[in-house]
Structures are given as structure tokens and as C-alpha cells.
Design a protein around this motif. Sequence first.
Motif, PDB file in Angstrom:
ATOM      1  N   CYS A  96     -37.590  37.797  -0.460  1.00 58.82           N
ATOM      2  CA  CYS A  96     -38.734  37.322  -1.205  1.00 58.82           C
ATOM      3  C   CYS A  96     -39.278  37.980  -2.261  1.00 58.82           C
ATOM      4  O   CYS A  96     -40.025  39.088  -1.785  1.00 58.82           O
ATOM      5  CB  CYS A  96     -39.700  36.568  -0.519  1.00 58.82           C
ATOM      6  SG  CYS A  96     -41.104  35.666  -1.205  1.00 58.82           S
ATOM      7  N   CYS A 114     -44.211  32.550   3.470  1.00 57.53           N
ATOM      8  CA  CYS A 114     -44.933  33.637   2.336  1.00 57.53           C
ATOM      9  C   CYS A 114     -46.144  33.767   2.968  1.00 57.53           C
ATOM     10  O   CYS A 114     -46.675  34.865   2.933  1.00 57.53           O
ATOM     11  CB  CYS A 114     -44.925  33.043   0.909  1.00 57.53           C
ATOM     12  SG  CYS A 114     -42.989  33.124   0.219  1.00 57.53           S
ATOM     13  N   HIS A 174     -38.122  38.781   5.818  1.00 63.40           N
ATOM     14  CA  HIS A 174     -38.734  37.960   4.666  1.00 63.40           C
ATOM     15  C   HIS A 174     -38.724  38.859   3.011  1.00 63.40           C
ATOM     16  O   HIS A 174     -38.361  38.173   2.287  1.00 63.40           O
ATOM     17  CB  HIS A 174     -39.914  37.668   4.961  1.00 63.40           C
ATOM     18  CG  HIS A 174     -40.636  36.550   3.965  1.00 63.40           C
ATOM     19  ND1 HIS A 174     -40.695  35.274   4.114  1.00 63.40           N
ATOM     20  CD2 HIS A 174     -41.193  36.813   2.913  1.00 63.40           C
ATOM     21  CE1 HIS A 174     -41.426  34.627   2.950  1.00 63.40           C
ATOM     22  NE2 HIS A 174     -41.512  35.640   2.285  1.00 63.40           N
ATOM     23  N   CYS A 219     -43.304  38.150  -2.485  1.00 63.93           N
ATOM     24  CA  CYS A 219     -44.096  38.957  -1.362  1.00 63.93           C
ATOM     25  C   CYS A 219     -43.878  40.465  -1.729  1.00 63.93           C
ATOM     26  O   CYS A 219     -44.855  41.114  -1.100  1.00 63.93           O
ATOM     27  CB  CYS A 219     -43.597  38.344  -0.116  1.00 63.93           C
ATOM     28  SG  CYS A 219     -44.253  36.525   0.436  1.00 63.93           S
TER      29      CYS A 219
HETATM   30 ZN   LIG Z   1     -42.337  35.379   0.533  1.00 60.97          ZN
END
Ligand SMILES: [Zn+2]
Lengths: 94, 245
Positions: free
Chosen positions: A41, A11, A37, A44
Motif C-alpha cells: 500500500c 488502511c 500491508h 499508507c
Molecule cells: Zn493502506
Amino acid sequence: MDGSQALKLSCKHVWSYISDYIDDSVSAEERAAIEEHLEHCEICSAILDSVHNILVLTADERIFHLPIGYSDRLHARIEAALRGGESPSSLPER
Amino acid sequence: MLIRGLRPPLRDETENVMAVTAASPGACLPERGCSRTMTESSELDLIARILNGEEHLFHELIRPCERTAYMAAFGVLKNQADAEDVAQEATIKAFRALKSFRGEAKFGTWLLSIVLNEARGKLRQRSRMPLESLDGKPEEQEDFTPFPLADWREIPSEFLERAELQKRIETAIEELIPSYREVFLLRDKEERSIEEIAQIVGVSTALVKVRLFRARMALQKQLAPYLKQQIGGRRKRFSWMGARP
Ligand SMILES: [Zn+2]
């Protein structure tokens, strides 16, 4: 993973790329890793969305709008300079 | 003038997470210079004609740049009246010095570097402090981690009708350290390219990117909690009121 050396990002890494990502100044490999990612996530993704949202709001003309009449006064000033017989001189000013 | 909507729209919260990554943000941001309504050759033509006596054409030359000239000065001075003065002074200076413009950069880039010089001069005058002590704030000591969020609901631009929200955003930008604010406004308000900003400010593109990153993160940290409340808070109050007998 198929054994290829795909870039894996934490992250924190993703945060450090957010700004360049928005400007599209990351490499194709970085972009792929960031997007990989972001798919997984939510934090994020939310952070990226919030930064993006703030930039959209900032760009709105209501933020730091120009003083009313600014352009008219600027051109009046130019006009005054022209009428005053000023002309571009060859003297470097800076 | 800014063309709104150039940036891709934010992900709608009903869309899946992958949607946000499908289009690359910024990929459709064109390089925008003063000359975006003017090709480089027509800009040079215009300058040649002005130097050959058609001086009234200077109005046309300046028009595409005048908004950014103000914003660049405002970025340094944080004051409307001073920023307008500086934009005017710099414009007249550019007119007088037009012969020394060699066309190595775009006219707008050249003009904006004059604007920044003027603005910094004015700031020095105003504060009677050497510029080093104004710029001397450490750029490193802040923490640039973002405000953590579990989700984000888009704040539409219409919310800017609320004076308070507008003020909060402006204040957050004003509180950025000057070198970040300059770069931030040129990029995110005026949508100049990183390369052009580097030329205008007189630093490397790498440093422009660092400052931009820090400015954006600082703003996220400052504004995200407040903006989140603007949307989230309304919903909460509504359901609470609905729950009353
Ligand atoms: Zn992340």
C-alpha cells in the motif's frame, strides 16, 4: 495464505497503528501485519513516511530552540540560592 | 541535548517499498532520561553528597535535565520567558525539597513533575481561569484520519533554515490542545519513554499513547500538505520555467 490466521489490516487500521509502530510498541504479530500491508500500500507507506519525517523535523534543535543564555541564567540562579545560604530542607514542598 | 539521527532515516524514494519496513522505526530509540549521562546509582550518590553538604554538586545533578525542564514548561505555557521562569522556579523548588526525594522515580522524572505543576499554576494565574476549563476541551471530537498521500518525498532538516517552514511547524505544535502538546514534546522532542511520560504527567501509559497518536495525526494532517508543496512545488515551477521558450 497457508490457512493460518494471519492478521489482515485495512488502511484505517494501519493508520491507527502508525504511532505505536513508530514507538515500537506493537506486538510482533501486529508488526508483521502492518509491514505486510505497507509492502503493498503506497498510500499508507507515504503517510507513515510523512509522519516520520515530521517527527524528525520536530526533533531538530531549530524547532523551539532554547532561549539564548538559558543555561547560564539557570545556573546563576542556582548559585544565588546556594550563596544565599539555602540548603535542601526536609520540608516537603509538594 | 538531542542526538539527531537516532531515528532511522526515511526511506529514500529510489529504494523499494519493502526497505522502509525492513528496519523497525523506533526500535533503536533508547530510553532516554535525565540520567542518560548518569547511571541511577551515581545519581543517588550525587544526591547523597548534596544532602551531606556538597551543595554545589546540584549544578551537576540538574545539567542533564535542564533542557527538558524548559521544554516541559514551554509545552504548557507556549511562551519562552514564562517557560524559563518556571524551569528556574521548579529547579529551586526541587533543590529545597531534595530531602523529600525518595528515589522511587528517577530524579529527572521527579523534577519534571514539579515543572509541570509549576507551569500549570502559572497558566492558571496568567489566564485567571480554573484549570478544568483549560483542559476541558473535548479530546474526542476531532477526526484523526491522516492527510492522504500517494507518495512522500523527504523534507531534509536543512529546510528548517527557512524561517517560514520552521514557523509553520512551531505553530502547528502550538495549536495542539495542551494535553496533547505536553505529551508530544516530551516524547518527540525530548525522547522520553512512554512510561516516564505517564509518571511525569500523572496519567496511564494508555492515555499517553492515545494523546501521542492524536498529536502526531493532527500534525500530519496540518503539515503534510504544506510540506509536500515545499518540495513538489519547486519541481513544478522549475519544469514550467524550463518549458518557456
Ligand atoms: Zn493502506
